[in-house]
Scaffold this motif. Sequence first.
Motif, PDB file in Angstrom:
ATOM      1  N   GLU A  35       4.243   4.289 -12.015  1.00 39.30           N
ATOM      2  CA  GLU A  35       4.918   3.861 -10.984  1.00 39.30           C
ATOM      3  C   GLU A  35       6.250   3.616 -11.130  1.00 39.30           C
ATOM      4  O   GLU A  35       6.895   3.111  -9.672  1.00 39.30           O
ATOM      5  CB  GLU A  35       3.953   3.257 -10.018  1.00 39.30           C
ATOM      6  N   GLY A  90       1.547   6.644  -9.217  1.00 36.00           N
ATOM      7  CA  GLY A  90       1.237   5.565  -8.133  1.00 36.00           C
ATOM      8  C   GLY A  90       2.634   6.003  -7.126  1.00 36.00           C
ATOM      9  O   GLY A  90       3.633   5.160  -7.402  1.00 36.00           O
ATOM     10  N   ARG A 123       9.516  -0.528  -0.083  1.00 29.74           N
ATOM     11  CA  ARG A 123       8.273   0.204   0.814  1.00 29.74           C
ATOM     12  C   ARG A 123       7.922  -0.638   1.894  1.00 29.74           C
ATOM     13  O   ARG A 123       7.204  -0.127   2.900  1.00 29.74           O
ATOM     14  CB  ARG A 123       7.032   0.246  -0.417  1.00 29.74           C
ATOM     15  N   ASN A 145       3.444   5.281  -4.156  1.00 31.37           N
ATOM     16  CA  ASN A 145       4.036   4.211  -3.455  1.00 31.37           C
ATOM     17  C   ASN A 145       5.259   3.222  -4.128  1.00 31.37           C
ATOM     18  O   ASN A 145       6.215   3.156  -3.326  1.00 31.37           O
ATOM     19  CB  ASN A 145       3.014   3.077  -2.874  1.00 31.37           C
ATOM     20  N   ASP A 146       4.985   3.006  -5.222  1.00 28.58           N
ATOM     21  CA  ASP A 146       6.069   2.376  -5.851  1.00 28.58           C
ATOM     22  C   ASP A 146       7.093   3.308  -6.511  1.00 28.58           C
ATOM     23  O   ASP A 146       8.084   2.954  -6.690  1.00 28.58           O
ATOM     24  CB  ASP A 146       5.282   1.411  -7.087  1.00 28.58           C
ATOM     25  N   ARG A 153      -8.269  -1.599  -6.551  1.00 29.12           N
ATOM     26  CA  ARG A 153      -7.317  -2.741  -6.329  1.00 29.12           C
ATOM     27  C   ARG A 153      -8.020  -3.898  -6.429  1.00 29.12           C
ATOM     28  O   ARG A 153      -8.318  -4.429  -5.643  1.00 29.12           O
ATOM     29  CB  ARG A 153      -6.584  -2.432  -5.165  1.00 29.12           C
ATOM     30  N   ARG A 207      -8.389  -0.910 -11.695  1.00 27.62           N
ATOM     31  CA  ARG A 207      -6.932  -1.278 -12.070  1.00 27.62           C
ATOM     32  C   ARG A 207      -6.797  -2.945 -12.152  1.00 27.62           C
ATOM     33  O   ARG A 207      -7.282  -3.422 -11.539  1.00 27.62           O
ATOM     34  CB  ARG A 207      -5.997  -0.910 -10.933  1.00 27.62           C
TER      35      ARG A 207
END
Length: 564
Positions: free
Chosen positions: A453, A474, A487, A476-477, A319, A355
């Motif tokens: 995502e 992804g 989230r 999470n998203d 990240r 990323r």
Amino acid sequence: MRTFTGIAASPGIAIGRAILLRAGAYPVERQEIQPGQEEAELARFTATLAVTREELSRLYETARRRVGEAEAGIFEAHRLMVEDPEVLKAVTRRIREERLAAEYAMSEVMEGQARALEALPGEYLRERAQDVRDVKERLLSHLICPAEEPLPVGSGPMGGPVGEPVGGKPGMDAVDFPPILVAAEVKPSDVLPAGIGALGGLAVGRGGRASHAAILAAALGIPAVVGLGMFAEEVSPGALMVVDGMSGVVVLDPDAGTLASYQEKAAAHRAKARELATLAKLPAVTRDGNRITLKANLSNPAEVDAALAAGAEGVGLFRTEFLFMDRPAPPSEEEQFQTYRRVAEAMAGRMVYIRTADIGGDKPLPYLDLPPEDNPFLGLRGLRLSLARPDMFKAQLRAILQAAAHGNLAIMLPMVTEVGEVRAAKVEVDAARRELLSEGRTVPPVPVGIMVEVPAAALAADQLAAEVDFFSIGTNDLTQYTLAVDRGNEAVARLYRSDHPAVLTLITSVVRVGAERGIPVSVCGEMAGAPELAATLVRLGVRELSMSPGRLNLVKQAILTLEV
Ligand code: PEP
Ligand code: MG
């Protein structure tokens, strides 16, 4: 003793003393000193300046070693504020001429500075006002409870000082009990500097398990409970507390029996961690012979050692946006190059997905001076922002392409919605490559992949497959956007489920497209690091999982007993 229940966000048990990340944690009343006391008061203030300066220098050094120069910079900036001759002059005058106590004189002077900064245009300066207040709180805590010995590094707000112990038990002090950061809300940028010191745990009012602050706590191995509502209001600085990052329970002022039982639990957790560490060198293979590749999610080169020690076979998500935070301007191409190169070299040929900056959403950057958005998670975030800021994007791409000569790097694009964006990004990658080649530099081939995502990307995976070298889901998203559940909002956390049938349907379809088109598909959301959910992913056909280094062996243990 009181017990609060929130959301378990980062495993482990912390038993420690509360430090409060909120303005006014150390209230100050106007207080005058006796005539003739002026010089003694001034000496008390200058001694505090010296202790604070030293503490900030130590914090800077620890931060630099553990997470790097950029993150350490905040402590250097704070030290410069402590050394500001204007502050010393103004406080001296108020002590000598107005006979004010040092606490009050200093608070008034620094509050005046903070208000002056707030009155200036630009969000960056307004944020600096917060820094002035952080320094004020740090100085206050040293004035109010001067330490005989230097305080443990990183033991307070933003790695700051310990609050006045309240409800202390004989023989227990800040060294026995590491500080636990208590706050109504934390940004990832609060956790970073706080986490590099001796921070024991985190207890936060707002936020869900997949909020970036929680992810960062897990990456730093700090037990955390989030979504505790108004909890921070109930806590006094220095209160003894327990944070159980497995069950989501926080105990304030535990009685002796409860404390002893949590000490046992903490010891059991450490023993389990030692047992898991023995799995680090084993390959992750299910009982019926499916080899699963386990990689690490990182946000800093300093985390590489922990990832390798835990057996990471690559970096499935680096990240980069954390490099861009807590500073007045974006990192230069050179600084980015050095960072990516460090990761590439340390991973010694293992694949690293870098990323590109996923800025926006809950990770705004004040210095970009973007207009406020009603729905930042649906706004100018990730690749959308990169394409809108071609200069910033170009510098990052040039840095990644150059670092690729030192290892095995790939570019991963976040928040992709449609094919056109990927094509536009690839045009930028090609332009950066041509530029570098024309400057006589070597640029190896670098794969370009995307995060899946956004539900639209999952549904259009077939089209996107024609443009990319890999997919990384992804979750999470993908979960937040598929379910329309924020989230980071504890009020709807119950609905935030990555194993919701709708999310699993999307994942299955991306895995199918990947298999049909010969494109590797990995999962790098938090789901991949939760043993039961990781097992679900493996059953759906996912063969590559990327997670916080601390979860690698927990997941491996689950895979070793799994039959697909
Ligand atoms: C995700 O969305 O699952 C992901 C890994 O990216 P981030 O958590 O940084 O948004
Ligand atoms: Mg994401």
